[in-house]
Scaffold this active site. Structure first.
Site, short mmCIF file in Angstrom:
data_model
loop_
_atom_site.label_atom_id
_atom_site.label_comp_id
_atom_site.label_asym_id
_atom_site.label_seq_id
_atom_site.Cartn_x
_atom_site.Cartn_y
_atom_site.Cartn_z
N HIS A 1 12.89 -10.52 -8.72
CA HIS A 1 12.55 -10.86 -7.80
C HIS A 1 11.51 -11.50 -7.95
O HIS A 1 10.30 -11.42 -8.90
CB HIS A 1 11.48 -9.53 -6.13
CG HIS A 1 10.41 -8.54 -7.18
ND1 HIS A 1 11.18 -7.66 -8.38
CD2 HIS A 1 9.28 -8.84 -7.45
CE1 HIS A 1 9.86 -7.26 -8.33
NE2 HIS A 1 8.80 -8.08 -8.05
N TYR B 1 0.65 -6.96 -0.59
CA TYR B 1 -0.34 -5.31 -1.10
C TYR B 1 -0.76 -6.03 0.48
O TYR B 1 -0.81 -7.06 1.16
CB TYR B 1 -0.75 -5.86 -1.85
CG TYR B 1 0.05 -5.57 -3.69
CD1 TYR B 1 0.48 -6.75 -4.06
CD2 TYR B 1 -0.77 -4.62 -4.73
CE1 TYR B 1 1.14 -6.12 -5.40
CE2 TYR B 1 -0.46 -4.84 -5.33
CZ TYR B 1 0.76 -5.16 -6.09
OH TYR B 1 1.09 -5.64 -7.78
N PRO C 1 -3.83 1.11 -11.14
CA PRO C 1 -2.14 0.49 -11.01
C PRO C 1 -2.54 -0.57 -9.88
O PRO C 1 -1.06 -1.49 -10.03
CB PRO C 1 -1.57 1.61 -10.04
CG PRO C 1 -2.97 2.62 -9.62
CD PRO C 1 -3.47 2.24 -10.59
N LYS D 1 -0.02 -3.20 -14.15
CA LYS D 1 -0.28 -2.92 -15.97
C LYS D 1 -0.46 -1.93 -16.46
O LYS D 1 0.24 -1.76 -17.56
CB LYS D 1 -1.40 -4.12 -15.92
CG LYS D 1 -1.33 -5.25 -15.61
CD LYS D 1 -0.36 -6.30 -15.88
CE LYS D 1 0.11 -7.60 -14.73
NZ LYS D 1 0.58 -8.22 -14.79
N TYR E 1 0.13 -12.46 -13.43
CA TYR E 1 1.30 -11.40 -12.58
C TYR E 1 1.72 -10.88 -13.63
O TYR E 1 2.05 -9.89 -13.51
CB TYR E 1 1.19 -11.24 -11.76
CG TYR E 1 1.75 -10.09 -10.57
CD1 TYR E 1 2.96 -10.05 -10.34
CD2 TYR E 1 0.36 -8.82 -10.24
CE1 TYR E 1 3.28 -8.84 -9.18
CE2 TYR E 1 1.34 -8.03 -9.41
CZ TYR E 1 2.47 -8.05 -9.17
OH TYR E 1 3.12 -6.57 -8.71
#
Ligand code: FAS
Ligand code: PHB
Length: 394
Positions: free
Chosen positions: A75, A203, A295, A299, A387
């Site tokens: 994605h 998120y 979390p 990572k 990210y």
């Protein structure tokens, strides 16, 4: 006590230990994996779900990427919503040319166990009282109990891949170690359900706390909500969880969440932890044995994979060319990437969660930063490159 020998003793049969065994094998280096739990116990753990593209490439290069490429979900963007109506996308492919992959850690561990079994790798599970000896010599040893009998493994290197609660980090003398730690005043309540996930990972920063919609496959969803540190699973029946998850997302998103019976439910505390150095004599730490990240930034598993990339390269260089440079530089090289991910995970955790001592100023500052991230191309690029995962060092 029966004695055996190998080149590298690997302590811990989680993703770091298993991947290291696999990569060393590809370099013709012999190893033995010593795991405290049973294999069933290791495979029952439900943890990470998002891979950086660098991790995808390492798994493919290690010969264990086939199922990931078939079942994983590539994605480009990961959503962030806040204030009940605002939203942005961390589109890592557009910003830095690297997508992300949703593929569960449990699957990765299964794929690794299958690869090791296929070549008859030496994996000792249910090993008790694992103890490391002679780490500051050129012939370290590992002793452990198996089926009630004391065993001794002679080796040339020890890889400490035994996680946060393992024995390896603690085997480095305390006056040699420097530990950096931050404990967060909340946890994540996570569930797994056999329901279709949302199209993307999202998120949420809501006035009731953080939430996350994620996935494992087209019929397996993973969800989290921020919860109190002393939350009790018995107080969170599925109905209450789904209701709380939905109110933390805007109406159009919560209306798309398909609820169902949870097949797993757990609470994980959030912690930032780094132990330096990541090596001592012939002992080299990799993964959670050396560091823990909240979390939020996805990572933890990715850092375990990058540590193993660096450590397997260093050991291959030693055995192939007698060159010790990468072994000597391992700790500093790995820690540069560890600290980059640890800081990013701390920053994103502060940006998306509610803290008990937050003031109205703090909350407005969170809103302002999210709004700035949404409209600033340069800030978005900086966040996306972290990210997506910074490139590995040569
Ligand atoms: P692991 O802890 O996975 O493996 C260490 C192994 O060593 C274990 O099998 C253990 O049994 C064994 N061991 C321990 N002591 C031993 C001893 N003395 N002798 C021999 N063996 C011993 N990361 C994310 O990116 N996203 C997430 O959502 C996420 N969620 C998580 C939830 C929880 C509850 C936890 C604990 C971690 C989570 N993580 C997440 C991080 C996680 O994925 C780790 O980064 C990953 O498991 C690291 O892998 P390892 O370093 O192999 O450590
Ligand atoms: C997960 O799918 O378990 C997951 C996804 C993103 C995160 C953490 C966990 O940041």
């Amino acid at each position: 006590m029966s004695q055996t020998q190998t080149q590298v003793a690997i302590i811990g049969g989680g993703p770091a230990g298993l991947l290291l065994s696999q990569r060393l094998h590809l370099e013709g280096i012999r190893s033995v994996v010593i795991e405290r739990q049973s294999r069933e116990h290791v495979l029952e753990r439900i943890r990470a779900g998002v891979l950086e593209w660098g991790s995808v490439e390492v798994l493919r290069d290690s010969g264990v990427g086939q199922r990931m490429d078939l079942e994983g979900h590539v994605h480009d963007g990961t959503g962030i919503v806040w204030g009940g109506e605002h939203r942005l996308s961390l589109n890592t492919r557009a910003a830095v040319g690297r997508p992300m992959m949703a593929y569960g850690q449990t699957n990765i561990t299964e794929d690794l166990y299958n690869a090791l079994d296929a070549r008859g790798a030496s994996i000792i599970d249910s090993a008790e009282d694992v103890t490391l000896h002679g780490l500051d010599t050129s012939n370290p040893r590992v002793t452990y109990d198996k089926n009630g009998a004391r065993q001794e493994l002679e080796c040339e290197f020890v890889a400490g891949c035994d996680g946060f609660h393992g024995v390896s980090r603690e085997s480095i003398p305390r006056n040699v170690r420097t530990e950096y730690e931050k404990n967060y005043p909340f946890g994540w309540l996570g569930i797994m359900s056999e329901t279709p996930p949302l199209d993307e990972i999202i998120y949420a920063n809501s006035d009731r706390g953080f939430a996350l919609c994620s996935q494992r496959n087209p019929m397996l969803s993973r969800y989290y909500i921020q919860c109190d540190l002393d939350a009790n699973l018995n107080d969170w029946p599925d109905e209450r969880f789904w209701e709380e998850l939905k109110v933390r997302f805007p109406q159009d998103i919560s209306a798309s969440i398909v609820t169902g019976t949870s097949i797993e439910k757990s609470i994980a505390p959030l912690r930032s932890f780094v132990s330096e150095p990541m090596s001592y004599g012939r002992l080299f730490l990799a993964g959670d044995a050396a560091h823990i990240v909240p979390p939020t930034g996805a990572k933890g598993l990715n850092l375990a994979i990058s540590d193993v990339f660096y450590l397997s390269r260093a050991l291959a260089c030693f055995y192939r060319e007698g060159e010790e440079r990468f072994l000597r530089d391992y700790s500093e090289t790995a820690l540069r990437r560890v600290w980059g991910a640890a800081r990013f995970s701390w920053w994103l955790t502060n940006l998306l969660h509610r803290f008990p001592d937050q003031t109205t100023f703090d909350l407005r500052a969170q809103e302002q930063e999210l709004g700035y991230l949404a409209q600033s191309e340069s800030y978005m690029k900086a966040v996306c490159e972290q990210y997506a995962g910074l490139p590995f060092e040569d």
